[in-house]
Design a protein around this motif. Structure first.
Motif, PDB file in Angstrom:
ATOM      1  N   VAL A   1       0.846  -1.201   0.000  1.00  0.00           N
ATOM      2  CA  VAL A   1       0.000   0.000   0.000  1.00  0.00           C
ATOM      3  C   VAL A   1       0.880   1.250   0.000  1.00  0.00           C
ATOM      4  O   VAL A   1       0.597   2.223  -0.702  1.00  0.00           O
ATOM      5  N   GLY A   2       1.966   1.230   0.766  1.00  0.00           N
ATOM      6  CA  GLY A   2       2.898   2.361   0.774  1.00  0.00           C
ATOM      7  C   GLY A   2       3.515   2.597  -0.592  1.00  0.00           C
ATOM      8  O   GLY A   2       3.614   3.745  -1.051  1.00  0.00           O
ATOM      9  N   ILE A   3       3.927   1.538  -1.253  1.00  0.00           N
ATOM     10  CA  ILE A   3       4.491   1.665  -2.604  1.00  0.00           C
ATOM     11  C   ILE A   3       3.429   2.192  -3.562  1.00  0.00           C
ATOM     12  O   ILE A   3       3.716   3.036  -4.414  1.00  0.00           O
ATOM     13  N   LEU A   4       2.202   1.716  -3.417  1.00  0.00           N
ATOM     14  CA  LEU A   4       1.114   2.190  -4.272  1.00  0.00           C
ATOM     15  C   LEU A   4       0.875   3.681  -4.076  1.00  0.00           C
ATOM     16  O   LEU A   4       0.684   4.419  -5.052  1.00  0.00           O
ATOM     17  N   LEU A   5       0.928   4.156  -2.835  1.00  0.00           N
ATOM     18  CA  LEU A   5       0.762   5.586  -2.577  1.00  0.00           C
ATOM     19  C   LEU A   5       1.901   6.405  -3.184  1.00  0.00           C
ATOM     20  O   LEU A   5       1.673   7.488  -3.735  1.00  0.00           O
ATOM     21  N   LEU A   6       3.116   5.894  -3.093  1.00  0.00           N
ATOM     22  CA  LEU A   6       4.243   6.590  -3.718  1.00  0.00           C
ATOM     23  C   LEU A   6       4.107   6.626  -5.248  1.00  0.00           C
ATOM     24  O   LEU A   6       4.456   7.624  -5.885  1.00  0.00           O
TER      25      LEU A   6
ATOM     26  N   ALA B   1       2.922   9.670 -10.101  1.00  0.00           N
ATOM     27  CA  ALA B   1       2.068   9.863 -11.270  1.00  0.00           C
ATOM     28  C   ALA B   1       1.399  11.233 -11.246  1.00  0.00           C
ATOM     29  O   ALA B   1       1.223  11.862 -12.297  1.00  0.00           O
ATOM     30  N   SER B   2       1.065  11.711 -10.060  1.00  0.00           N
ATOM     31  CA  SER B   2       0.471  13.051  -9.948  1.00  0.00           C
ATOM     32  C   SER B   2       1.449  14.131 -10.385  1.00  0.00           C
ATOM     33  O   SER B   2       1.078  15.071 -11.089  1.00  0.00           O
TER      34      SER B   2
ATOM     35  N   SER C   1      -7.504  -5.618 -10.425  1.00  0.00           N
ATOM     36  CA  SER C   1      -6.082  -5.278 -10.459  1.00  0.00           C
ATOM     37  C   SER C   1      -5.601  -4.758  -9.105  1.00  0.00           C
ATOM     38  O   SER C   1      -4.495  -5.077  -8.672  1.00  0.00           O
ATOM     39  N   LEU C   2      -6.434  -3.988  -8.413  1.00  0.00           N
ATOM     40  CA  LEU C   2      -6.038  -3.484  -7.102  1.00  0.00           C
ATOM     41  C   LEU C   2      -5.948  -4.617  -6.080  1.00  0.00           C
ATOM     42  O   LEU C   2      -4.982  -4.706  -5.325  1.00  0.00           O
TER      43      LEU C   2
END
Length: 113
Positions: free
Chosen positions: A34-39, A44-45, A100-101
């Protein structure tokens, strides 16, 4: 008889420690993903932000007006928003994001029927 009870208690304690360790490993693994996904979302932002600014200035150079360049890019994002709004309830979109999530965060294996 007491040896059997003591052995069973020790076996239960060991099994409990193993189970606790497995749960802790799974939770930490999920938290790391989840941390990697947030990064990744943050990166991407920034890519979207700076890419949008660059594209707006490129359109500005093509049309000779800064406001026209930014307005064109706003129009592109508005069209993208309308398209996403129209397909928001489509099953294939929701299933795709959900699958996918969940596959990424929980590492579910896709079942082969």
């Amino acid at each position: 008889m007491t040896e059997i009870i003591t052995t069973i208690k020790k076996l239960i304690e060991v099994r409990f420690k193993i189970l606790k360790s497995e749960i802790l490993d799974e939770i930490s693994s999920i938290a790391a993903r989840v941390g990697i996904l947030l990064l990744m979302v943050l990166a991407a932002s920034f890519i979207l932000l700076f890419g949008s600014i660059s594209l707006a200035f490129y359109f500005s150079e093509l049309h000779g007006s800064t406001s026209v360049g930014f307005l064109l890019l706003t129009g592109i994002y508005f069209l993208l928003f309308i398209i996403l709004y129209l397909v928001r309830n489509a099953n294939f979109v929701q299933k795709g994001f959900k699958n996918s999530l969940s596959r990424y965060v929980f590492l579910f294996k896709s079942k082969k029927d």
